[in-house]
Design a protein around this motif. Structure first.
Motif, PDB file in Angstrom:
ATOM      1  N   ALA A   1       0.868  -1.277  -0.049  1.00 18.51           N
ATOM      2  CA  ALA A   1       0.009  -0.019  -0.055  1.00 18.51           C
ATOM      3  C   ALA A   1       0.765   1.361   0.198  1.00 18.51           C
ATOM      4  CB  ALA A   1      -1.002  -0.094   1.225  1.00 18.51           C
ATOM      5  N   CYS A   2       2.191   1.234   0.223  1.00 11.81           N
ATOM      6  CA  CYS A   2       2.938   2.328   0.404  1.00 11.81           C
ATOM      7  C   CYS A   2       3.599   2.822  -1.044  1.00 11.81           C
ATOM      8  CB  CYS A   2       4.238   1.963   1.137  1.00 11.81           C
ATOM      9  SG  CYS A   2       3.715   1.623   3.081  1.00 11.81           S
ATOM     10  N   PHE A   3       3.408   1.988  -1.968  1.00 14.37           N
ATOM     11  CA  PHE A   3       3.834   2.401  -3.422  1.00 14.37           C
ATOM     12  C   PHE A   3       2.474   2.665  -4.233  1.00 14.37           C
ATOM     13  CE2 PHE A   3       6.806  -0.357  -1.715  1.00 14.37           C
ATOM     14  CZ  PHE A   3       8.245   0.032  -2.183  1.00 14.37           C
TER      15      PHE A   3
ATOM     16  N   PHE B   1       6.875   2.806  -8.218  1.00 10.22           N
ATOM     17  CA  PHE B   1       8.293   3.158  -7.683  1.00 10.22           C
ATOM     18  C   PHE B   1       7.626   4.586  -6.444  1.00 10.22           C
ATOM     19  CE2 PHE B   1       8.340   6.535 -10.735  1.00 10.22           C
ATOM     20  CZ  PHE B   1       7.881   5.603 -11.932  1.00 10.22           C
ATOM     21  N   ALA B   2       8.417   4.394  -5.337  1.00  7.95           N
ATOM     22  CA  ALA B   2       7.902   5.410  -4.422  1.00  7.95           C
ATOM     23  C   ALA B   2       8.223   6.834  -4.623  1.00  7.95           C
ATOM     24  CB  ALA B   2       8.475   4.988  -2.999  1.00  7.95           C
ATOM     25  N   ASP B   3       9.121   6.840  -5.068  1.00  8.00           N
ATOM     26  CA  ASP B   3       9.895   8.403  -5.567  1.00  8.00           C
ATOM     27  C   ASP B   3       9.810   8.680  -7.013  1.00  8.00           C
ATOM     28  OD1 ASP B   3      11.417  10.738  -5.915  1.00  8.00           O
ATOM     29  OD2 ASP B   3      13.211   9.718  -4.614  1.00  8.00           O
ATOM     30  N   GLU B   4       9.031   9.650  -7.256  1.00 10.29           N
ATOM     31  CA  GLU B   4       8.744  10.048  -8.555  1.00 10.29           C
ATOM     32  C   GLU B   4       9.856  10.361  -9.422  1.00 10.29           C
ATOM     33  OE1 GLU B   4       6.142   9.872 -10.681  1.00 10.29           O
ATOM     34  OE2 GLU B   4       4.859   8.976  -9.099  1.00 10.29           O
ATOM     35  N   SER B   5      11.058  10.802  -8.754  1.00 16.33           N
ATOM     36  CA  SER B   5      12.217  11.232  -9.583  1.00 16.33           C
ATOM     37  C   SER B   5      12.984   9.950 -10.028  1.00 16.33           C
ATOM     38  CB  SER B   5      13.058  12.291  -8.398  1.00 16.33           C
ATOM     39  OG  SER B   5      13.579  11.324  -7.459  1.00 16.33           O
TER      40      SER B   5
ATOM     41  N   SER C   1       6.219  -3.409  -7.747  1.00 13.61           N
ATOM     42  CA  SER C   1       6.760  -2.453  -6.681  1.00 13.61           C
ATOM     43  C   SER C   1       7.598  -2.967  -5.579  1.00 13.61           C
ATOM     44  CB  SER C   1       5.456  -1.638  -6.131  1.00 13.61           C
ATOM     45  OG  SER C   1       4.911  -2.725  -5.365  1.00 13.61           O
ATOM     46  N   GLY C   2       8.452  -2.067  -5.321  1.00  7.80           N
ATOM     47  CA  GLY C   2       9.343  -2.811  -4.176  1.00  7.80           C
ATOM     48  C   GLY C   2      10.417  -3.636  -4.361  1.00  7.80           C
ATOM     49  N   LEU C   3      10.624  -4.383  -5.606  1.00  5.49           N
ATOM     50  CA  LEU C   3      11.422  -5.508  -6.041  1.00  5.49           C
ATOM     51  C   LEU C   3      12.619  -4.677  -6.761  1.00  5.49           C
ATOM     52  CD1 LEU C   3       8.834  -7.954  -7.909  1.00  5.49           C
ATOM     53  CD2 LEU C   3       9.679  -8.012  -5.648  1.00  5.49           C
ATOM     54  N   PRO C   4      13.682  -5.641  -6.452  1.00  2.00           N
ATOM     55  CA  PRO C   4      15.030  -5.187  -6.993  1.00  2.00           C
ATOM     56  C   PRO C   4      14.888  -5.589  -8.669  1.00  2.00           C
ATOM     57  CG  PRO C   4      15.225  -7.541  -5.977  1.00  2.00           C
ATOM     58  CD  PRO C   4      13.615  -7.017  -5.775  1.00  2.00           C
ATOM     59  N   PRO C   5      15.737  -4.886  -9.397  1.00  2.00           N
ATOM     60  CA  PRO C   5      16.007  -5.293 -11.053  1.00  2.00           C
ATOM     61  C   PRO C   5      15.743  -6.840 -11.189  1.00  2.00           C
ATOM     62  CG  PRO C   5      17.312  -3.540 -10.411  1.00  2.00           C
ATOM     63  CD  PRO C   5      16.860  -4.040  -8.897  1.00  2.00           C
ATOM     64  N   MET C   6      15.233  -6.923 -12.223  1.00  2.00           N
ATOM     65  CA  MET C   6      14.829  -8.435 -12.575  1.00  2.00           C
ATOM     66  C   MET C   6      14.422  -8.464 -14.001  1.00  2.00           C
ATOM     67  SD  MET C   6      11.697  -9.506 -10.432  1.00  2.00           S
ATOM     68  CE  MET C   6      12.499  -9.088  -9.034  1.00  2.00           C
ATOM     69  N   PRO C   7      14.859  -9.723 -14.881  1.00  2.00           N
ATOM     70  CA  PRO C   7      14.270 -10.002 -16.172  1.00  2.00           C
ATOM     71  C   PRO C   7      12.856 -10.014 -16.032  1.00  2.00           C
ATOM     72  CG  PRO C   7      16.079 -11.509 -15.490  1.00  2.00           C
ATOM     73  CD  PRO C   7      15.451 -10.925 -14.146  1.00  2.00           C
ATOM     74  N   LEU C   8      12.358  -9.345 -17.169  1.00  2.00           N
ATOM     75  CA  LEU C   8      10.860  -9.447 -17.552  1.00  2.00           C
ATOM     76  C   LEU C   8      10.801 -10.151 -18.858  1.00  2.00           C
ATOM     77  CD1 LEU C   8      10.065  -5.491 -17.420  1.00  2.00           C
ATOM     78  CD2 LEU C   8       9.771  -7.327 -15.460  1.00  2.00           C
TER      79      LEU C   8
END
Length: 318
Positions: A22-24, A29-33, A271-278
């Motif tokens: 719920a925080c995302f 991503f939490a930070d729009e920048s 949301s909140g996951l580290p980079p990974m293959p799609l």
């Protein structure tokens, strides 16, 4: 099986993960920048439809789709048989590299350390620069008690994870829908995959979270299944579907963002996951090997789904 204490820890983690979702915001991503780096989130396409092509033809088709590479079928009856992988994987890899693509994930039948070719195949993949592989599925006998079967598969998964760590390759277990009166897939409901992988480093063996299978098999409870699996996810498989028919009990694959997998669903998973293959599984034109005259239409279909995924990821247009 988990003890009372380990179950309590599991539920505490589940609740914490649910709260974190719920925080995302919906864009993931939490930070729009902050924007995800396309180089850290490679987009692969499942190569099933292209298996009838030689490696150079495959590389040309993949490059035309705009994908970064493929999920290569290196398994029995796949594009490359496991017993010839040492010779063939480098050839496929080289052809792809000439077109600026690569093998992002290998789709294998590996399920345990004791099966023929398991260790040798994973070493071949590692040597060829393949960082991720998808396992074969564990299947449940629905006429037998579930928990003993889960214990058995948990032991296999732990041994396989240990071998992955030794070799230096990331294993992936895909949540997969589909069951009959007699047989089903472990992981279809999410909870069982999370229980199997509890205590196993996700960097050795994690989950390939399939968006369509998640929504299809868990329905409105997909939030719960996702929360249970969240910490284990190390790849996202992207595809879509709908329920249809007079009773709403018939299923159909559809292009991405035309069914119950939309941007909100995808972004919530990511949301909140580290980079990974799609990985895009384009199955709405049929889950089969396409003939050569059909390849241009398959390329266009992949282009369509990749554009949608790139938009969801806020990637620049290719």
């Amino acid at each position: 099986m988990p003890t009372k204490e380990s179950r309590r820890r599991f539920l505490q983690k589940l609740i914490a993960t649910s709260g974190a979702l719920a925080c995302f915001p919906s864009n993931g991503f939490a930070d729009e920048s902050q924007r995800p780096n396309p180089d850290e989130w490679p987009i692969a396409i499942f190569e099933k439809v292209f298996e009838g092509l030689n490696y150079n033809e495959l590389a040309k088709a993949v490059s035309e789709t705009g994908a970064d590479g493929i999920e290569a079928t290196i398994r029995p009856s796949g594009h490359i048989e496991p017993e010839v992988a040492a010779d063939e994987v480098p050839k496929m890899s080289e052809a792809l590299k000439k077109r600026g693509c690569r093998i992002v994930i290998a789709a294998t039948a590996v399920r345990s350390v004791d099966e023929p070719h398991s260790e040798s195949l994973l070493k071949v993949l590692k040597e060829a620069g393949v960082t991720h592989y998808r396992m074969g599925h564990y299947r449940l006998d629905l006429d037998k008690p579930m928990l003993p079967q889960l214990r058995n598969y948990t032991a296999q998964a732990r041994d396989l994870a240990a071998m992955n760590q030794e070799i230096g390759i990331q294993g992936l277990y895909q949540n997969h829908s589909g069951a009959s009166r007699k047989r089903g897939h472990l992981g279809a409901l999410g909870w069982d995959a999370a229980m199997m992988l509890e205590g196993i480093s996700p960097e050795a063996l994690g989950i390939a979270m399939d968006t369509r299978h998640l929504r299809k098999d868990t329905g409105s409870s997909w939030w719960v299944a996702l929360a249970a699996c969240k910490d284990h996810i190390r790849s996202i498989y992207v595809k879509d579907g709908i329920w249809k028919g007079p009773r709403g009990d018939q299923y159909e694959d559809v292009p991405l963002d035309m069914g119950f997998v939309n941007e909100e669903v995808f972004s919530t998973i990511r949301s909140g996951l580290p980079p990974m293959p799609l990985c895009i599984h384009m199955e709405w034109m049929g889950y089969r090997i396409f003939s050569k005259p059909e390849i241009p239409s398959a390329v266009k279909a992949h282009q369509r789904d990749i554009r949608t995924l790139r938009k969801w990821m806020d990637f620049p247009e290719a």
